[in-house]
Design a protein around this motif. Sequence first.
Motif, PDB file in Angstrom:
ATOM      1  N   GLY A   3       5.542  18.374  11.145  1.00 37.44           N
ATOM      2  CA  GLY A   3       6.633  17.437  11.377  1.00 37.44           C
ATOM      3  C   GLY A   3       6.424  16.081  10.730  1.00 37.44           C
ATOM      4  N   LEU A   4       5.556  16.027   9.729  1.00 38.69           N
ATOM      5  CA  LEU A   4       5.182  14.758   9.107  1.00 38.69           C
ATOM      6  C   LEU A   4       6.387  13.999   8.551  1.00 38.69           C
ATOM      7  N   ARG A  45       0.838  -1.207   0.000  1.00 36.54           N
ATOM      8  CA  ARG A  45       0.000   0.000   0.000  1.00 36.54           C
ATOM      9  C   ARG A  45       0.872   1.256   0.000  1.00 36.54           C
ATOM     10  N   ARG A  46       1.913   1.219   0.808  1.00 38.10           N
ATOM     11  CA  ARG A  46       2.815   2.361   0.858  1.00 38.10           C
ATOM     12  C   ARG A  46       3.479   2.576  -0.499  1.00 38.10           C
ATOM     13  N   ARG A  82       1.002   8.032   6.710  1.00 39.26           N
ATOM     14  CA  ARG A  82       1.999   9.082   6.491  1.00 39.26           C
ATOM     15  C   ARG A  82       2.368   9.175   5.017  1.00 39.26           C
ATOM     16  N   ALA A  83       2.471   8.021   4.344  1.00 36.50           N
ATOM     17  CA  ALA A  83       2.814   8.021   2.919  1.00 36.50           C
ATOM     18  C   ALA A  83       1.772   8.772   2.109  1.00 36.50           C
ATOM     19  N   ALA A  84       0.494   8.596   2.445  1.00 37.25           N
ATOM     20  CA  ALA A  84      -0.573   9.290   1.729  1.00 37.25           C
ATOM     21  C   ALA A  84      -0.492  10.797   1.951  1.00 37.25           C
ATOM     22  N   LEU A 130       2.773   8.928  -6.792  1.00 41.48           N
ATOM     23  CA  LEU A 130       3.413  10.246  -6.652  1.00 41.48           C
ATOM     24  C   LEU A 130       4.454  10.446  -7.743  1.00 41.48           C
ATOM     25  N   LEU A 131       5.344   9.469  -7.939  1.00 46.56           N
ATOM     26  CA  LEU A 131       6.379   9.589  -8.959  1.00 46.56           C
ATOM     27  C   LEU A 131       5.782   9.686 -10.353  1.00 46.56           C
TER      28      LEU A 131
END
Length: 485
Positions: A79-80, A18-19, A116-118, A26-27
């Motif tokens: 601070g993500l 999923r990450r 966090r990745a999202a 994104l890329l």
Amino acid sequence: MTGQQSPEVTGETSHDNRRQVMYWRLLARLFDHEEQAALESASLAVVEDIGLPATLLDPQTSVDSVVQRHPGLAAEFDGLMVQEAEADTEAEAEADARGGEGAADDARDRAAEVRRAALVSKVLLNVFHSPPGTVTAGQLSRWQSDAGWLERALGCGPGELRGGRAGGTGAGPAGTGGGGRTPDLGRLIPEIGPELGSIEAGLVKRMRLREVLADPHLAGQLTPSMSLIEQLLRDKDNLSGVALANAKALIRRFVDEVAEVLRTQVEKSTVGALDRSVPPKRVFRNLDLDRTIWKNLTNWSPEEERLYVDRLFYRHTARKTTPQRLIVVVDQSGSMVDSMVNCTILASIFAGLPKVDVHLIAYDTQALDLTPWVHDPFETLLRTNLGGGTDGTVAMALAQPKIAEPRNTVVVWISDFYEWQTEPLFESMAAIHRSGAKFIPVGSVTSSGRASVNPWFRERFKDQGTPVLSGHIRKLVHELKTFLT
């Protein structure tokens, strides 16, 4: 990515997959504006499954809009990316302790990593996926807001990395720095600032700025930034009426914002020693209450439970100062615009200090003595003429006669030192140094500290014992305060 199949996202799909889906999307979007249907559908399934809004995937929706609709997400952006780096570092350390990657997998909170990745993907895509074609004031304002969220995600304050503010690298400690999988934010953040400034400058250049300035509503949507101020200063002679008034208002807003930050830095810097030869001023704000009570304790009346005060004691606040002259010479050619703006504001702040006589000279192929307006950086900037070549000898002709008492004079010369008459200019600078005046050559006074300084001058300044000062503006503030107080 076209034609490739993304992993099917079901309830059984691993958190790692999923990450990866989020980062592959994104890329793909960063390098190709066209959507990849498989990645889009897989990413949508991921964000919905982990309880995040689908608008997180829309690069046209600002982070502000997402946070307004879902206020609980605001704290998660702060601070993500520091949290992401720290989580990886802790996992790798635990893996080493347990002797295997599998142990690290057990230690990580996989669901939190996907979340966090999202969020990281959202802020990175919004900032680095800039709109094509002509840019509107609204688009620029939205990008600047999203860039602020990226800075917050990196542990910095909004505007801290983009130039025109007093930058910093609040997230510096995170990361391993050892070449592993974890990003070293201490090394990465200083590189991000200049890139953000470059993107912002490109967006400003693609604006129909004169049309925007002529419309008070559109002009009101603009957020002052260094790149925008540069465009306004370059184009000010072509503006009139409402457009000129709006341009001046934006310049003044930016000057006031930067001045507030720089003034704080000046106040925090080293100050002169207390001058106890000067009696303390007997005013309430100088009253030393603790000392007054201590010295009058013998007058305490137990029966009345009252302290009778015979004498008041006051604090010394006067500082030992010597009248000093500060001469600031600024290269106003095209490559030094941000330094011109910062130093103009900085000169005005030092001009407000007691017993500091500030002179300001700007030059390209001609020199202009801006000393009469040094107390008002706004008026000073309006009198500059950015661009053109560089001939420091014309500025030197104005600066040298101002050095009346070398021992009480500091000359700050801000330039990239790509000069037309190199040897005559350096010899006159060396003469100032030999006279006993403090000579400070400065390559940049920006938040990023990036500057290309002529190697010929750099080596000679180093040999004479006056190395070029480049980097954060705090360095220059400290040097000046140390000398002037």
